[in-house]
Scaffold this motif. Sequence first.
Motif, PDB file in Angstrom:
ATOM      1  N   ALA A  45       1.696 -15.261 -36.297  1.00 44.81           N
ATOM      2  CA  ALA A  45       1.057 -15.333 -37.612  1.00 44.81           C
ATOM      3  C   ALA A  45      -0.085 -16.339 -37.602  1.00 44.81           C
ATOM      4  O   ALA A  45      -1.200 -16.033 -38.015  1.00 44.81           O
ATOM      5  N   TRP A  46       0.201 -17.571 -37.104  1.00 48.22           N
ATOM      6  CA  TRP A  46      -0.769 -18.650 -37.303  1.00 48.22           C
ATOM      7  C   TRP A  46      -1.889 -18.615 -36.285  1.00 48.22           C
ATOM      8  O   TRP A  46      -3.022 -18.955 -36.598  1.00 48.22           O
ATOM      9  N   LYS A  47      -1.577 -18.235 -35.053  1.00 45.41           N
ATOM     10  CA  LYS A  47      -2.604 -18.306 -34.021  1.00 45.41           C
ATOM     11  C   LYS A  47      -3.334 -16.989 -33.829  1.00 45.41           C
ATOM     12  O   LYS A  47      -4.424 -16.962 -33.279  1.00 45.41           O
ATOM     13  N   ILE A  91      -1.909 -25.091 -48.104  1.00 41.93           N
ATOM     14  CA  ILE A  91      -3.361 -25.176 -47.938  1.00 41.93           C
ATOM     15  C   ILE A  91      -3.974 -23.780 -47.884  1.00 41.93           C
ATOM     16  O   ILE A  91      -4.908 -23.446 -48.608  1.00 41.93           O
ATOM     17  N   PHE A  92      -3.374 -22.931 -47.037  1.00 37.76           N
ATOM     18  CA  PHE A  92      -4.007 -21.631 -46.827  1.00 37.76           C
ATOM     19  C   PHE A  92      -3.788 -20.677 -47.984  1.00 37.76           C
ATOM     20  O   PHE A  92      -4.630 -19.833 -48.259  1.00 37.76           O
ATOM     21  N   ASP A  93      -2.662 -20.816 -48.671  1.00 42.33           N
ATOM     22  CA  ASP A  93      -2.426 -19.912 -49.799  1.00 42.33           C
ATOM     23  C   ASP A  93      -3.357 -20.261 -50.952  1.00 42.33           C
ATOM     24  O   ASP A  93      -3.901 -19.369 -51.606  1.00 42.33           O
ATOM     25  N   VAL A  94      -3.575 -21.546 -51.166  1.00 41.07           N
ATOM     26  CA  VAL A  94      -4.521 -21.955 -52.201  1.00 41.07           C
ATOM     27  C   VAL A  94      -5.917 -21.469 -51.832  1.00 41.07           C
ATOM     28  O   VAL A  94      -6.668 -20.981 -52.685  1.00 41.07           O
ATOM     29  N   GLU A  95      -6.219 -21.526 -50.542  1.00 39.31           N
ATOM     30  CA  GLU A  95      -7.511 -21.023 -50.075  1.00 39.31           C
ATOM     31  C   GLU A  95      -7.662 -19.549 -50.402  1.00 39.31           C
ATOM     32  O   GLU A  95      -8.678 -19.115 -50.949  1.00 39.31           O
ATOM     33  N   ALA A  96      -6.607 -18.763 -50.105  1.00 37.51           N
ATOM     34  CA  ALA A  96      -6.679 -17.319 -50.370  1.00 37.51           C
ATOM     35  C   ALA A  96      -6.880 -17.074 -51.859  1.00 37.51           C
ATOM     36  O   ALA A  96      -7.684 -16.228 -52.262  1.00 37.51           O
ATOM     37  N   GLY A 109      -9.830 -27.196 -39.918  1.00 34.91           N
ATOM     38  CA  GLY A 109      -8.527 -27.804 -40.205  1.00 34.91           C
ATOM     39  C   GLY A 109      -7.419 -27.135 -39.435  1.00 34.91           C
ATOM     40  O   GLY A 109      -6.538 -27.787 -38.847  1.00 34.91           O
ATOM     41  N   LEU A 110      -7.466 -25.793 -39.395  1.00 36.51           N
ATOM     42  CA  LEU A 110      -6.437 -25.042 -38.647  1.00 36.51           C
ATOM     43  C   LEU A 110      -6.515 -25.391 -37.163  1.00 36.51           C
ATOM     44  O   LEU A 110      -5.487 -25.597 -36.507  1.00 36.51           O
ATOM     45  N   ALA A 111      -7.758 -25.476 -36.671  1.00 37.46           N
ATOM     46  CA  ALA A 111      -7.933 -25.802 -35.251  1.00 37.46           C
ATOM     47  C   ALA A 111      -7.382 -27.193 -34.958  1.00 37.46           C
ATOM     48  O   ALA A 111      -6.737 -27.421 -33.924  1.00 37.46           O
ATOM     49  N   ALA A 151      -4.945 -28.739 -36.618  1.00 40.63           N
ATOM     50  CA  ALA A 151      -3.478 -28.663 -36.656  1.00 40.63           C
ATOM     51  C   ALA A 151      -2.942 -28.056 -35.363  1.00 40.63           C
ATOM     52  O   ALA A 151      -1.935 -28.499 -34.808  1.00 40.63           O
ATOM     53  N   TRP A 152      -3.653 -27.068 -34.887  1.00 37.69           N
ATOM     54  CA  TRP A 152      -3.281 -26.391 -33.635  1.00 37.69           C
ATOM     55  C   TRP A 152      -3.324 -27.380 -32.475  1.00 37.69           C
ATOM     56  O   TRP A 152      -2.411 -27.502 -31.674  1.00 37.69           O
ATOM     57  N   LYS A 153      -4.458 -28.131 -32.403  1.00 41.16           N
ATOM     58  CA  LYS A 153      -4.674 -29.098 -31.336  1.00 41.16           C
ATOM     59  C   LYS A 153      -3.595 -30.175 -31.350  1.00 41.16           C
ATOM     60  O   LYS A 153      -3.077 -30.589 -30.314  1.00 41.16           O
ATOM     61  N   LYS A 154      -3.216 -30.593 -32.565  1.00 43.55           N
ATOM     62  CA  LYS A 154      -2.219 -31.650 -32.715  1.00 43.55           C
ATOM     63  C   LYS A 154      -0.804 -31.152 -32.401  1.00 43.55           C
ATOM     64  O   LYS A 154       0.131 -31.938 -32.325  1.00 43.55           O
ATOM     65  N   GLY A 155      -0.674 -29.825 -32.272  1.00 45.43           N
ATOM     66  CA  GLY A 155       0.646 -29.280 -31.944  1.00 45.43           C
ATOM     67  C   GLY A 155       1.513 -28.994 -33.152  1.00 45.43           C
ATOM     68  O   GLY A 155       2.720 -28.843 -33.022  1.00 45.43           O
ATOM     69  N   ALA A 156       0.901 -28.913 -34.345  1.00 41.10           N
ATOM     70  CA  ALA A 156       1.698 -28.622 -35.536  1.00 41.10           C
ATOM     71  C   ALA A 156       2.166 -27.174 -35.544  1.00 41.10           C
ATOM     72  O   ALA A 156       3.143 -26.837 -36.189  1.00 41.10           O
TER      73      ALA A 156
END
Lengths: 490, 124
Positions: free
Chosen positions: A402-404, B76-81, B111-113, B115-120
């Motif tokens: 989903a996320w990636k 975050i993403f749902d508010v964005e949508a 922001g997503l990138a 979070a991804w980089k940080k391993g979330a």
Amino acid sequence: MRIPLPFGMLLDTTKDAPESVPSGTRQRIVRVPVPGLRLVGAVVALVVIALSVLIGVIVVGGALDGKWYDFRDLGNTMDGLRSVLPECVLALGETCVVTGSYVGYLASAVIGGTGVLSFVGLILVLLVWSERRLLARFQVRRGPNRVGPFGLLQPLADAIKMMQKETVIPRGADRFLYYLPPVIVFIPLMLLWGAVPWAPKMTYADINVGVLYLVAVTSLTTLAIFLAGWSSNNHYALLGAMRTVAMMVSYEIPISISLLTIVLFTGSLQLTEIVRWQAEHNAWFAFLLPLPLFTFFFSSTAELNRSPNDIAEAESEIVAGYYTEYSGMKMGLYLAGELGYATATSAFVSTLFLGGWTLFGLETWIPPYVILGLKISVVYFVLVWMRATLPRFRLDQLMAFAWKYLIPLSIASVMLVALEVTLFARWDVAAIVPLVLFAIVNYVFARIAMRRWATVLGYQPELQANHPVMTSGVGGLRAAQALRQAEGAR
Amino acid sequence: MEHSTDALFGGYITVLVAIVMGAILPVTALLATRLLAPFSRERNKGATYECGMLPIRRASTSIGMRFYLYAILFIIFDVEALFVFPWVLTFADSPSAYWTMFAFISILGAGLAYAWKKGALQWR
């Protein structure tokens, strides 16, 4: 002794019954052709043909254009009811307290609600049967075929059986919250089915923010599922509920983003308006937006807890997930609710992506709800097919998917489609030219982007596909039957 | 279809009726169970299911940290949508709207990138 059963069956105790049958074994039901049944069938077929010819003549003659008895759109009946009602039903002095149209809407709401309710009940009964039969066919089995003709009464038998089972409440459960979820699960189902446009005027709740309503209502089940998992005081149930909520919450976003692309084209959130746009431009969004279709369909299977995304109730891992502690009819309600959601989603896929009740002008001849029904069955068949074919995802894979994968791709497709729509509004040619162009561009984009992004994330295609070998090697039901016969002959 | 206040209101009356109707089916089914099903009180029957063992602790104790991370990302993403929905309906009017939203979504994507980089997004 021959005992006649309904639907042309005979319980034949003499034929095929060996003498040494121990008492208590099941008697064999042998279908013996009943004389005259063929005649009845012929008469029924003739009547059906005559009726269809009659209907065709009436429709061509234009005798029922929007009249209250126009069966092609049952919404006409409601319009007829509203037109009969007086302007003011209840007046206090000069001011009108209750207007006629208010009463009309309320009455049509109650009638329509009853209609939707009975439709949902009927479809659940049919679905349990069709899903089990289809899955059986996929797995080279026969499926339920004993109760009633072709096993059609099996769901009813199951329902009666479930009602007679005791519902055990675990000792540590939060009683009030434990009772609520089976009821809560059903209410959004009703709301979803109510929003489906079946024909131009045959929409139960034609809401002008239909797409947002759809997103909002589908997420209500998350609540019921977490309530169920939390209140039953069971580790498995809580784990299942948490997994489900995490999964549903993740797949909510690709769903709403992929719906955005449709709204970009139509410029309206109303579902009837979306169907009308597709009919007007003779362009289904399935052709125009292949990537959002994939995103929506796949994410919906996650929201529905269906295979390949059914980790919420992964039997091999956490017993039955959030309804581990539910028994009897309560469990039955969950199962039925899930099936109902599956069809509701099929209805929305057909409405949003496959043109809804329209079929390139054919909807003036055939009742539109029949067309939509056919489309729903096709999409539902694909759902069952996926369930029978695909293995289950692991939880981390599912969340990563989903996320990636889905979210970046769908955001990219929104920006692409927005660019196209800007062009569409300013380009002064016949609509068919840009639409065909967009379809090709979007298809190529979907093809390349999905492949490239998957490669970036570490997907390596198999060097040699082994599926064709499997299908030709096994060969399905026919091959199995032939094998069995050959073994019997030996 | 007329677009009066009545029509608008009518759409939501039906929703209200649908909620009531939707409750009817499960409630009748549960009532039928109450009437038809056997019912007996037995202490061990109410034990929590745990594959034959006695359960340890109450289940409703703590919820994993990773669910919290996903919940934050979801919000975050749902508010964005939801924020994009009004843009979608009106963006054809002004030529600069596309680039405005492009900038907004790029920031979110960054922001997503992150979070991804940080391993979330890594399920551990």
